[in-house]
Design an enzyme around this catalytic site. Structure first.
Site, PDB file in Angstrom:
ATOM      1  N   HIS A 198       0.809  -1.222   0.000  1.00  0.00           N
ATOM      2  CA  HIS A 198       0.000   0.000   0.000  1.00  0.00           C
ATOM      3  C   HIS A 198       0.842   1.272   0.000  1.00  0.00           C
ATOM      4  O   HIS A 198       0.527   2.261  -0.650  1.00  0.00           O
ATOM      5  CB  HIS A 198      -0.948  -0.002   1.201  1.00  0.00           C
ATOM      6  CG  HIS A 198      -2.352  -0.220   0.773  1.00  0.00           C
ATOM      7  ND1 HIS A 198      -3.237  -0.996   1.466  1.00  0.00           N
ATOM      8  CD2 HIS A 198      -3.013   0.252  -0.295  1.00  0.00           C
ATOM      9  CE1 HIS A 198      -4.391  -1.005   0.819  1.00  0.00           C
ATOM     10  NE2 HIS A 198      -4.278  -0.255  -0.233  1.00  0.00           N
ATOM     11  N   GLU A 440      -2.763 -15.468 -17.688  1.00  0.00           N
ATOM     12  CA  GLU A 440      -1.707 -15.352 -16.680  1.00  0.00           C
ATOM     13  C   GLU A 440      -1.081 -16.690 -16.309  1.00  0.00           C
ATOM     14  O   GLU A 440      -0.204 -16.748 -15.458  1.00  0.00           O
ATOM     15  CB  GLU A 440      -2.279 -14.714 -15.410  1.00  0.00           C
ATOM     16  CG  GLU A 440      -2.914 -13.359 -15.663  1.00  0.00           C
ATOM     17  CD  GLU A 440      -3.196 -12.605 -14.391  1.00  0.00           C
ATOM     18  OE1 GLU A 440      -2.388 -11.747 -14.025  1.00  0.00           O
ATOM     19  OE2 GLU A 440      -4.231 -12.883 -13.748  1.00  0.00           O
ATOM     20  N   ASP A 464       2.389 -12.527 -14.005  1.00  0.00           N
ATOM     21  CA  ASP A 464       1.998 -13.864 -13.564  1.00  0.00           C
ATOM     22  C   ASP A 464       2.322 -14.925 -14.607  1.00  0.00           C
ATOM     23  O   ASP A 464       2.690 -16.045 -14.255  1.00  0.00           O
ATOM     24  CB  ASP A 464       0.506 -13.893 -13.212  1.00  0.00           C
ATOM     25  CG  ASP A 464       0.271 -13.379 -11.802  1.00  0.00           C
ATOM     26  OD1 ASP A 464       1.012 -13.802 -10.898  1.00  0.00           O
ATOM     27  OD2 ASP A 464      -0.631 -12.540 -11.609  1.00  0.00           O
ATOM     28  N   CYS A 511      -0.550  -6.337 -20.294  1.00  0.00           N
ATOM     29  CA  CYS A 511      -0.259  -5.428 -19.195  1.00  0.00           C
ATOM     30  C   CYS A 511       0.850  -6.113 -18.384  1.00  0.00           C
ATOM     31  O   CYS A 511       1.378  -7.125 -18.790  1.00  0.00           O
ATOM     32  CB  CYS A 511      -1.501  -5.150 -18.359  1.00  0.00           C
ATOM     33  SG  CYS A 511      -2.453  -6.595 -17.918  1.00  0.00           S
TER      34      CYS A 511
HETATM   35  C1  PEP Z   1       0.195  -9.474 -14.246  1.00  0.00           C
HETATM   36  O1  PEP Z   1       0.151 -10.515 -13.593  1.00  0.00           O
HETATM   37  O2  PEP Z   1       0.980  -9.271 -15.179  1.00  0.00           O
HETATM   38  C2  PEP Z   1      -0.704  -8.345 -13.920  1.00  0.00           C
HETATM   39  C3  PEP Z   1      -0.757  -7.277 -14.682  1.00  0.00           C
HETATM   40  O3  PEP Z   1      -1.440  -8.428 -12.785  1.00  0.00           O
HETATM   41  P1  PEP Z   1      -0.820  -8.223 -11.301  1.00  0.00           P
HETATM   42  O4  PEP Z   1       0.556  -7.662 -11.450  1.00  0.00           O
HETATM   43  O5  PEP Z   1      -1.743  -7.296 -10.608  1.00  0.00           O
HETATM   44  O6  PEP Z   1      -0.855  -9.625 -10.769  1.00  0.00           O
HETATM   45 MG    MG Z   2      -1.567 -10.891 -12.341  1.00  0.00          MG
END
Ligand code: PEP
Ligand code: MG
Length: 590
Positions: A198, A440, A464, A511
């Protein structure tokens, strides 16, 4: 500058983008020693009164921090402090301490210390082992109240000096970061913590550079020693020599250069030199970041993480609060898509109110969409809020850690239920909303053609995907050298997902960190992913790179990387063949 001893370089996580240097200011928030004294029978009432006053004072302080945070960052962000404020009246805390004072004739400090130790022990055993946020709150409150009772100075205090400092600590708390003055505390470096802590989320919002998970930066530094913190890469240099100082100045000048070009670049489309349009969206953690990301030129949000609404909270977030948060982001992008992710709980993010039993392998346990069937109420409220907010923009729903089409269908069933309820309540909501799957896991990547028949879009979560493909914990800095987005298994999966999306006519975006690092971006583009969601502060640099590259060259380099036998070779050749692009894009270095 230090020309005698060699500089110490530590590598952790990028917690907040930016780069700064300054003298170390260590923050020692160890729990204070409580003297062993007993109280004569007539002293009990006085100790009870001292405990009451210490709590009242702590409440005043926390309410003040909450007010300042609301003014600075927004009311939703300020709710991070609610659990601590609630804890001050928690009967388990208050009655337990009072009993020790009255029955065991302990001082208020000792009674409170005992009670908090007991609770910490119990919570660490009975709650989910990853309830770190709550335990961190508990520690923070303990230090705050014991400090009052023992008359100790504020452990977070950094004095009134005028010079800039770099705060170095084992871990930080949201209260410290929410109040800090960025012109005084120019960077943060911690032993523990990750990008999703956080305090790290708040640091990004305040644009204070931070590196986390450095292991032993507190043991290796002394007050006043020079330290460079590179929050873009998570690298810190303790006692930099002339070479490191020069590297720092070069990098800082390059980053400042991007900043000056930003307003003009924000208006330009991300089109490559061979006229291929690329879509650049952003990853957001807090609603207040949306307007700033838009000013940097984002064409939508590719991932809005919603865990800030639940992690660290002691109650389920209300629909109205969620609706306002989602609406704020949707309205910041009136003509672009906003992909909002359903709660990605589990792993390192579990809210206390779910009271889940401990699991031996939380990252292979109840995570992401798997939590959905067990907590339909929680998700129904979220889906209702999303459907209502979707009236104000092009909002789409993204589901984390999907492995099968059935999981998407479960979300669609909940969505239909939420729509029925809203209809019967006569509330305005969006009737047709897209539902997409995050890719993921290797299971999802290899089954992408099938998933594409259930999902309206696919988004590759590279953090992930790399973690689960290589069985390398993404939060373990000691394994960072094995966390290789260039591994042949990762490249092949990304290529396969892009192909599956094209064949099914379904958008594939990416992402995660890979879509934010220059070489990672080029690789994703080369493998056929042309919608990228990047950390919002990195957007100008990535935009400039896209405008300086040729997609046909990148595709050829990626095709060669796909054939390489190892990640190391793939990376070496890929980087070498695209060196001119990188130099054109970042003439003073990346
Ligand atoms: C990822 O796993 O790449 C993702 C964007 O989600 P987080 O980082 O929130 O797990
Ligand atoms: Mg993720």
């Amino acid at each position: 500058m230090n020309d005698t001893a060699a500089p110490v370089v530590l590598k952790g996580f990028s917690a907040s983008e930016g780069i700064a240097r300054g003298p170390v200011h260590r923050i020692d928030r160890d729990v204070p020693e409580v003297p062993r004294v007993t109280v004569p029978p007539e002293g009990g009432a006085r100790e009870l009164e001292r405990f009451r006053r210490a709590r009242a004072r702590a409440r005043q302080e926390l309410e003040g921090i909450k007010r300042q945070t609301a003014a600075r960052l927004g009311p939703i962000e300020a709710r991070i402090f609610d659990p601590q404020i609630l804890m001050l009246d928690d009967p388990e805390v208050v009655e337990g301490t009072r009993r020790y004072i009255s029955e065991n004739r302990l001082t208020a400090a000792r009674a409170f210390d005992w009670r908090m130790l007991e609770l910490k022990d119990r919570w660490s055993r009975t709650s989910h082992p990853m309830v770190l946020d709550r335990l961190n709150d508990l520690d923070d409150l303990k230090v705050r109240i014991l400090g009052r009772l023992l008359g100790l100075p504020d452990p977070w205090g950094i004095g009134d000096g005028e010079h800039e400092i770099v705060a170095v600590a084992k871990d930080l708390t949201p209260s410290f970061v929410a109040l800090l003055d960025p012109s005084r505390v120019v960077a943060l470096a911690t032993d523990r913590g990750t990008r999703t802590s956080h305090w790290a989320i708040l640091a990004r919002s305040l644009e204070v550079p931070a590196a986390a998970g450095l292991g032993d930066v507190t043991d290796r530094t002394a007050d006043g020693q020079a330290i460079i913190v590179d929050g873009w890469s998570g690298r810190v240099v303790i006692g930099p020599d002339a070479g490191e100082e020069e590297r720092f100045e070069r990098r800082r000048a390059a980053i400042r250069g991007w900043g000056h070009e930003t307003p003009a670049m924000a208006r330009e489309e991300a089109v490559t030199l061979d006229r291929q349009a690329i879509t650049l969206r952003v990853n957001l953690d807090l609603p207040g970041e949306a307007a700033r990301a838009r000013a940097l030129g984002a064409r939508g949000v590719g991932l809005f993480r919603t865990e800030f609404l639940v992690v660290g909270r002691s109650t389920v977030p209300e629909e109205e609060e969620q609706y306002r948060a989602y609406r704020e982001v949707a309205e910041a992008f009136p003509s672009h898509p906003v992909l909002i992710r359903t709660f990605d709980l589990g792993g390192d993010k579990f809210p206390v109110f779910l009271r889940t039993p401990a699991e031996d392998n939380p990252f292979l346990g109840r995570r992401g969409v798997r939590v959905c069937p067990d907590e339909p109420e929680l998700f129904l409220i979220q889906l209702r809020a999303m459907l209502r907010a979707a009236v104000h923009g092009d909002l789409r729903i993204m589901v984390p850690l999907v492995n099968t089409g059935t999981e998407i269908e479960t979300v669609r069933e909940l969505l239909a239920m939420a729509q029925d309820h809203l209809e019967s309540e006569d509330l305005p909501f969006e009737r047709s909303i897209e539902v997409g799957a995050m890719i993921e896991t290797p299971a999802a990547a290899l089954a992408a053609p099938g998933l594409a028949t259930h999902a309206d879009f696919l988004s590759i979560g590279t953090n992930d995907l790399v973690q689960y493909t290589l069985a390398v914990d993404r939060t373990n800095t000691r394994l960072a050298h094995l966390f290789d987005p260039f591994h042949p298994a990762v490249l092949r999966q990304i290529s396969l997902v892009a192909e599956a999306g094209r064949a099914a006519g379904v958008e594939v975006s990416a992402c995660g960190e890979m879509a934010t690092r220059p070489l990672g971006v080029l690789l994703l583009l080369g493998l056929g992913v042309d919608v990228l969601s990047v950390a919002w502060r990195s957007l100008p640099g990535i935009g400039r790179m896209v405008r300086n590259c040729r997609l046909d060259e990148i595709r050829a380099a990626a095709a060669a990387a796909l054939e390489a036998p190892t990640g190391a070779e793939a990376k070496r050749h890929f980087a070498a063949s695209l060196q001119p692009t990188l130099e054109r894009s970042f003439p003073r270095g990346t």
